[in-house]
Design a protein around this motif. Structure first.
Motif, PDB file in Angstrom:
ATOM      1  N   MET A 117       0.825  -1.199   0.000  1.00  0.00           N
ATOM      2  CA  MET A 117       0.000   0.000   0.000  1.00  0.00           C
ATOM      3  C   MET A 117       0.866   1.259   0.000  1.00  0.00           C
ATOM      4  O   MET A 117       1.821   1.366   0.769  1.00  0.00           O
ATOM      5  CB  MET A 117      -0.938   0.003   1.204  1.00  0.00           C
ATOM      6  CG  MET A 117      -2.072  -1.010   1.121  1.00  0.00           C
ATOM      7  SD  MET A 117      -3.188  -0.747  -0.310  1.00  0.00           S
ATOM      8  CE  MET A 117      -2.682  -2.096  -1.388  1.00  0.00           C
ATOM      9  N   CYS A 120      -0.197   7.363  -0.963  1.00  0.00           N
ATOM     10  CA  CYS A 120      -1.406   7.946  -1.549  1.00  0.00           C
ATOM     11  C   CYS A 120      -1.670   7.329  -2.913  1.00  0.00           C
ATOM     12  O   CYS A 120      -0.777   6.747  -3.543  1.00  0.00           O
ATOM     13  CB  CYS A 120      -1.275   9.474  -1.674  1.00  0.00           C
ATOM     14  SG  CYS A 120      -0.345  10.018  -3.119  1.00  0.00           S
ATOM     15  N   THR A 150      -9.452   0.299   0.639  1.00  0.00           N
ATOM     16  CA  THR A 150      -8.121  -0.010   1.147  1.00  0.00           C
ATOM     17  C   THR A 150      -7.683   0.925   2.270  1.00  0.00           C
ATOM     18  O   THR A 150      -6.669   0.672   2.926  1.00  0.00           O
ATOM     19  CB  THR A 150      -7.070   0.071   0.025  1.00  0.00           C
ATOM     20  OG1 THR A 150      -7.002   1.416  -0.467  1.00  0.00           O
ATOM     21  CG2 THR A 150      -7.426  -0.876  -1.116  1.00  0.00           C
ATOM     22  N   THR A 152      -6.546   3.893   1.801  1.00  0.00           N
ATOM     23  CA  THR A 152      -5.388   4.649   1.318  1.00  0.00           C
ATOM     24  C   THR A 152      -5.803   6.071   0.971  1.00  0.00           C
ATOM     25  O   THR A 152      -6.808   6.265   0.281  1.00  0.00           O
ATOM     26  CB  THR A 152      -4.791   3.976   0.070  1.00  0.00           C
ATOM     27  OG1 THR A 152      -4.533   2.596   0.362  1.00  0.00           O
ATOM     28  CG2 THR A 152      -3.502   4.655  -0.359  1.00  0.00           C
TER      29      THR A 152
END
Length: 231
Positions: A117, A120, A150, A152
């Motif tokens: 991950m 951004c 997620t 994110t």
């Protein structure tokens, strides 16, 4: 509370497969037979996700060996064929926003399993003239769902397209490179170490290459590319 809202929504508006009209499954607008027929990008270059023959699995493609791209890795779970082409063109040119939700769910599932991950997600920006004409940015619509699933952060404002470039479709690889050259700019400093550029489909990679060069030039250490399909 959100679970109750989801349950009520599914009772009132049960998911329906956007490809064949049958009942959707697992809370998605896609049935299992259509899901199994989506063209999976099963064997591809580990750097740019370009489809390869099975014998070349896990090897860099010739293009990446000869000229390594600025981005570090592309995650592209499907090929731009058949049902996936229908989903993407229906969203981009037919304003079928239900397709954005499904594409986002499918891509979120893939990156959730395989990708590290990032700090951004940065959708590929449209020029304001094309945004006004189309009324939305398909990359943003897909990215919103993925950011939500997620957890994110989503960055919609640091990068903008400063030139109204012609459509890339129908151009050769060299024409695409010239067309997109210096098309993007960062309007605020970025302090990310790891960014995922998000788009609907990747063909030659000229667009994401240009964005990756820009981000790497501003100190971003790792740039991945998340796309629904690879052409």
């Amino acid at each position: 509370m959100n679970n109750w809202l989801d349950i009520i929504q599914q009772l009132l508006f049960p998911p329906t497969c956007v490809l064949c009209g049958s009942a959707g499954q697992t809370g998605r607008d896609l049935c299992l037979p259509c899901r199994e027929q989506l063209p999976v990008n099963a064997c591809c270059c580990p750097r740019c996700a370009n489809p390869l023959a099975a014998a070349d699995a896990d090897r860099l493609c010739g293009r990446c060996v000869a000229r390594p791209p600025a981005f570090d890795q592309v995650y592209a779970p499907f090929l731009y064929q058949e049902g996936m082409r229908h989903l993407i063109t229906g969203l981009k040119f037919g304003s079928r926003h239900a397709h954005a939700r499904l594409l986002g769910q499918l891509l979120a599932e893939h990156v959730g399993r395989h990708a590290l991950m990032p700090d951004c997600i940065m959708p590929v920006p449209l020029h304001r003239a094309r945004y006004r004409k189309r009324g939305f940015n398909q990359a943003i619509e897909i990215a919103r769902l993925i950011a939500s699933e997620t957890g994110t952060p989503l960055d919609l404002y640091s990068c903008r397209r400063r030139r109204a470039t012609p459509h890339q479709a129908g151009l050769t690889s060299k024409q695409r490179q010239r067309n997109i050259k210096s098309a993007f700019e960062l309007i605020v400093p970025v302090h990310y170490r790891h960014v995922a550029i998000l788009d609907d489909v990747m063909t030659t990679g000229s667009t994401v290459q240009e964005m990756a060069l820009l981000l790497k030039g501003q100190g971003v250490e790792r740039v991945d590319v998340w796309v629904c399909a690879r052409a």
